[in-house]
Design an enzyme around this catalytic site. Structure first.
Site, mmCIF file in Angstrom:
data_model
loop_
_atom_site.group_PDB
_atom_site.id
_atom_site.type_symbol
_atom_site.label_atom_id
_atom_site.label_comp_id
_atom_site.label_asym_id
_atom_site.label_seq_id
_atom_site.Cartn_x
_atom_site.Cartn_y
_atom_site.Cartn_z
ATOM 1 N N HIS A 60 0.853 -1.194 0.000
ATOM 2 C CA HIS A 60 0.000 0.000 0.000
ATOM 3 C C HIS A 60 0.885 1.239 0.000
ATOM 4 C CE1 HIS A 60 -3.644 2.326 1.889
ATOM 5 N NE2 HIS A 60 -3.139 2.928 0.842
ATOM 6 N N GLU A 111 1.517 8.215 -3.985
ATOM 7 C CA GLU A 111 2.242 7.766 -2.794
ATOM 8 C C GLU A 111 3.572 8.494 -2.660
ATOM 9 O OE1 GLU A 111 1.378 5.481 -0.267
ATOM 10 O OE2 GLU A 111 -0.603 5.872 -1.123
ATOM 11 N N HIS A 115 3.784 10.872 0.535
ATOM 12 C CA HIS A 115 4.574 10.244 1.599
ATOM 13 C C HIS A 115 6.082 10.221 1.318
ATOM 14 C CE1 HIS A 115 0.883 8.892 3.529
ATOM 15 N NE2 HIS A 115 0.477 8.395 2.372
#
Length: 227
Positions: A60, A111, A115
């Site tokens: 994920h 992502e 992040h």
């Protein structure tokens, strides 16, 4: 422009600079390497997944996180080195967009921007972010599906005890506690995600902080967890 207007502009510029500087200094204490069980993820989605899900845990995300919170996000990009295309075949296997695999690149980009940009200096650039995930999942054997399989816990739809799942993961993570995420579908509780946590260097496992509380819809009960 009058004096009042000039004062207003100067004040706003100053506040903008403060905001930029503060956003660039948001720190992190550890990494969360979160993997999601495709079958459960698709079960939780209101719209059916476009492709049949595999009975696998796939990535994920790798998330720089804060012990005290909030977690950093959307940080300034310090070094520009774009993701190399030669990584993408591996990423498509270990890090698919489970909902729609034709949108893998959009998922990876999201992502990275949300992040990965916050992992500096451990994560140096975009390409390094994805290389790090591949290394963790494959070379460092942090593939959760394989860790569970070694403990004879297979994705056969049986109901498991929380402690059995946790102990299996501990055996593959230097006896450090993982973070588990569950979801309730009708009367059944499914295992959705497992997170492995490591220190700021990304080299050493740590106990995952901040488990889901019993009042959370993602809390995992002590028994009868479907996997």
């Amino acid at each position: 422009m009058g004096i009042t207007g000039m004062v207003y502009v100067v004040t706003m510029v100053f506040l903008l600079i403060v905001l930029i500087l503060s956003s660039s200094t948001v720190g992190y204490d550890y990494f969360q390497f979160t993997q999601q069980y495709q079958l459960a993820v698709c079960n939780s989605n209101r719209t059916p997944c476009k492709d049949p899900p595999d009975k696998l845990f796939t990535v994920h995300g790798l998330w720089p996180s804060s012990m005290a919170g909030p977690d950093p996000s959307n940080c300034p990009i310090r070094n520009i080195r774009k993701r190399e295309k030669l990584l993408e075949p591996q990423l498509a296997i270990i890090w698919p967009n489970v909902f729609d695999r034709t949108k893998n690149k959009l998922f990876w980009d999201k992502e990275w921007m949300k992040h990965g940009t916050c992992g500096y200096p451990t994560i140096d650039n975009e390409n390094h972010y994805f290389e790090t995930v591949i290394k963790m999942y494959i070379s460092k054997k942090q593939n959760v599906s394989r860790i569970l399989s070694k403990a004879k816990i297979e994705p056969d739809g049986k109901k498991r005890a929380l402690l059995d799942i946790e102990n299996a993961i501990r055996n593959g993570a230097d006896n450090k506690k993982p973070k588990l995420k569950c979801q309730k579908k009708g009367t059944t509780t499914e295992l959705v995600e497992i997170t492995l946590c490591s220190d700021k260097s990304g080299e050493h496992f740590i106990d995952c902080p901040h488990p889901f509380e019993p009042i959370s819809p993602h809390y995992c009960p002590t028994n009868n967890i479907k996997y």
